[in-house]
Design a protein around this motif. Sequence first.
Motif, PDB file in Angstrom:
ATOM      1  N   VAL A   1      35.638 -19.764  39.823  1.00 36.42           N
ATOM      2  CA  VAL A   1      35.412 -18.787  40.890  1.00 36.42           C
ATOM      3  C   VAL A   1      35.676 -19.422  42.255  1.00 36.42           C
TER       4      VAL A   1
ATOM      5  N   GLY B   1      40.185 -16.150  39.539  1.00 37.08           N
ATOM      6  CA  GLY B   1      39.952 -14.863  38.922  1.00 37.08           C
ATOM      7  C   GLY B   1      38.619 -14.282  39.337  1.00 37.08           C
ATOM      8  N   GLU B   2      38.371 -13.077  38.877  1.00 40.04           N
ATOM      9  CA  GLU B   2      37.152 -12.347  39.214  1.00 40.04           C
ATOM     10  C   GLU B   2      35.955 -12.940  38.495  1.00 40.04           C
ATOM     11  N   ASP B   3      34.818 -12.971  39.187  1.00 41.44           N
ATOM     12  CA  ASP B   3      33.565 -13.415  38.571  1.00 41.44           C
ATOM     13  C   ASP B   3      32.955 -12.232  37.834  1.00 41.44           C
ATOM     14  N   LEU B   4      32.969 -12.280  36.518  1.00 48.42           N
ATOM     15  CA  LEU B   4      32.479 -11.191  35.681  1.00 48.42           C
ATOM     16  C   LEU B   4      31.004 -11.353  35.325  1.00 48.42           C
TER      17      LEU B   4
ATOM     18  N   ASN C   1      39.030 -16.618  31.021  1.00 48.92           N
ATOM     19  CA  ASN C   1      38.119 -16.607  32.162  1.00 48.92           C
ATOM     20  C   ASN C   1      36.726 -17.041  31.689  1.00 48.92           C
TER      21      ASN C   1
ATOM     22  N   GLN D   1      47.235 -16.974  38.141  1.00 48.89           N
ATOM     23  CA  GLN D   1      46.016 -16.222  38.408  1.00 48.89           C
ATOM     24  C   GLN D   1      45.432 -15.659  37.105  1.00 48.89           C
ATOM     25  N   GLY D   2      44.083 -15.695  37.037  1.00 49.88           N
ATOM     26  CA  GLY D   2      43.379 -15.125  35.893  1.00 49.88           C
ATOM     27  C   GLY D   2      43.311 -16.040  34.693  1.00 49.88           C
TER      28      GLY D   2
END
Length: 993
Positions: free
Chosen positions: A277, A282-285, A388, A888-889
């Motif tokens: 992160v 990538g997005e923090d899920l 991720n 990315q990701g």
Amino acid sequence: MKKKVSCFRTATKLLLFSTCLYANPLSANDNHANALSYYQDAITGKVTDVNGNPIPGATVTIKGTAVSTSTDQNGSFSLSGVSLNASLVVNMIGYGTKEIVYSGNKTIQVNLTAGSEDLEEVVVVGYGSVEKRELTSAVSTLRQKDLIAGSVSPLLAIQGKVPGLNVSSSNGTDPNAGVSLQLRGVNSVNASQGPLVVIDGVPGGDINSVAKEDIESISVLRDASAAAIYGTRASGGVILITTKRPTVGKAVVNFTSEYFVESIRRRPNVLTAEQFVEYGLGEDLGHRTDWYDEVTNDNPFSHRQVVNVSGGSENANVYATFTKRDANGMAISSKRKEIGGRINSTFKFFDGFAELSNNVSYNEALAFSSNNDIFNNNDIFNMAMVLNPTETPYNSDDVTGYNVLVGGYDYWNPVAEVMLRSDERQYKYLLANSTLKLNLTEHLTTSATVGIKNNSTHGSYYRSSQHRISRETGVDGYANQYYNRYNDRIFEWTVSYNNRFNDHSVNAVGGYSYQDFNGQGFNANNSDFPVDGIREHDMGSGSYLIDGRAGIGSWKSPWVKLAAFFGRVNYSYLDRYLLSATARYEGSSKFAPENRWGFFPGISAGWRISQEPFLRESTFVNDLKLRGGYGETGNEGFGAEVSTRMYSADSWFLQNGEWFRTYGVRHNQNPGIKWEVKKEYNLGLDFTIWNNKLSGRFDVYKRVIDDLIYDISVSQPPAIHDKTTMNVGSMQNTGYEIELNYRAVEKENFTYTTSLIASHNKSKLNSLWGSQTFSDRKGFPAPGSPGSAVRLYPGEDIGRFFIWQFAGFTDDGYWKLYDQNGEAFDVRDKNKTIADKAFVGNAIPLLQLSWNNQFSYKSWDAGIYMRSWIGHDVFNMINMYYSLPNVQGQNVLADAYDKHKDIRGEKELSDYWLEKGTFLKVDAINIGYTFNQDLIKPFRSLRMYATGRDLFVFTNYSGLDPEVNINGLEPGFEERNGYPKTRTFMVGLQLNF
């Protein structure tokens, strides 16, 4: 009543008749010397070492007869029919042979001493055996005591033990992994590579079907002069496995139980969720997941048990084994269950004139795999690196309980991937043979052997309707089953002659061999099932069958037959001048009639210099032998259809509204195809010096393989297909092998022995279809278009990498490469070309070493076994794909934001990813304790032991393991989806009663 005193069998009546003479029994008081020599007695005795310890398994033979027996676990034996003044010959592997004259004592004591480098040891060679002192070829022999402790597979238990033999697991320590073998380098391009395996005389066996407790000896015929007697299948060398024979006496039971646990020694170090992160990948899920931990078992536990029973009379005895194994792999859902058994029996008839030996083994295994199914190969480990780490593998709101990720390119939940499908295989393996041996005279015997090998595989696969692929395609489940069966049959007849007279010794064998190979199989698949619960067990219920979209198939292989006439003669004069000659004339149905038969000769000679008068009295040199040999072997390990026109189902065509299936030629026929032939020269030196303390061997060899079998691109027309299999090239191997053994300490309570094995091999392609043809191999997968990294090219060594050369980075972090003129260029300004590639590095080590150390102190024993490769390169595919921080990701290796944080642009297939792989590995450490017999009554012996395997690796290589696969034509790559590197710890006990 009359008593039989002698029996002479007439050669003219061979197998059916014998003529016997009778005489009146002699008086007990008759002192006439000639009469006494005819008196026969029954005796008992005991065989021990110099310290008084019993020697089980020693052979006691009445010299000049076929009458013999073996000592039991207490070293005791009994023998009938011994004449006064007869000579008894007592021998045991590892000890010198002793000959004593029977003087009338009903009980005798025999003490054996350690032999001079075991010169009297009998070495198994092709269709017989010879004493080690008379061996003139490069042959390595291992006994059960030589196997690496802690290994279940006999193949992995000899890793590094035989110079020139490279043993590699196809999938780490996974219980369902295969093992590849390569002896003295690459020996073909398209045909088979590995050595021929012969188990108890049956060629083509599976070593892993033999429990290591059942192994009496493993002989590796390393050079062609020894292997030529096996002709067409010996180009890769020959491995002879001899299993244990029954012992004579009361039944002896041995029980072995071993328990294993594994832990991960080294795994890829990727970014944590917090780092992922922080670096904005990538997005923090909201989750914190160690994906590698999720797809691996925590310290998987395995165990195996083996029970051996042996015993019987001199004329009827049996050796039987039962094995059971339950193994769990490091990968989730990977496990294996095995049971097996063996019965070896021997029966003697007509006062030892006839002997019937039988060997029957059966193994059955059920394999559950998470990483070898029809869709993926270890990709769960690859996915565990890139996912991720803030994603979760579980979802309580999903009917499956798993977070089933769909819709992404090459992006899925590996836990759900495994748990929502099943991949099972059942293996059955039967190997059996019977041999009838007739002792026609004291020196002449004949034998006939019949044998069968039957192995079958039943595979079943089911993918749930909730699986990722099922959801993406809208199909409720997929099922597949297949069944393959293979049957080999063998018949061999031999005549053997063995005699010593005056200063001469002759050991000869000749015979005929026939073997055929048959295989067939069936498979079916269906999709879209009403329920998941029945899985692949009701395949007819899937809707694809009704729609005509289900699959069904079957096959039957061509009937392949091999027939051969062979012979071998070993001759010794004065125990000083040695000569061995072998020949095999063999035909294979794979070839057209005009090329069907081949002749494969072998010859070798030895000079025992230590037996010459000028060295015979030497106190420093105990034995010194110079030997040299030449041999030719073949290779017919390719498809059976090449030389014969065959037809198969082809395309469909529509006519008058109906579809019709056409049949066409299956392949381009080449009736001119002929054997690959390997011609090999070997020069060796054997020595034992310093009061038998230091012994060793040195071999140097060169071999050339001509008429390489290769698929050539051809024009259409006139050819029907674009490839034709032809003899088109040549390659060569050169190398040397060293073996040293040192008995450093031999005290009453303490011993220390050490051995060192070293080998070097270099393989080079000489030609392919003239000097212009090349073959590109080892393609690299997307993302990007890396290309291929191996080119087989005339004049180049096998093992070199064919890639671009790294020239540095631009100031803004983009790649620079060298062109064919040696000038650096920015990959953004100029397109790289194949012409810019170069042959760099080499995956084959300059030197392969193994070092074994064995200790004993009173009742304790211990060992340390180490291996090393020096001077090889490894292509680190994990670094290439996962150490650049520009995707990315996708997660990356932790050093991507240390070493590579400033690199931009797509990865390049260059020597930037090559690393030196030199390593020293502590391969095994073992310790054991044998309890005093007084403490364990009524048991005969009890030993407890522990072993650690693959414990430490000392190397500068940054990847998981510098010991990558170097067998075959694409050596030297650490795959990006490699099996994790593990340590194995084992404890066991051996109980004898």
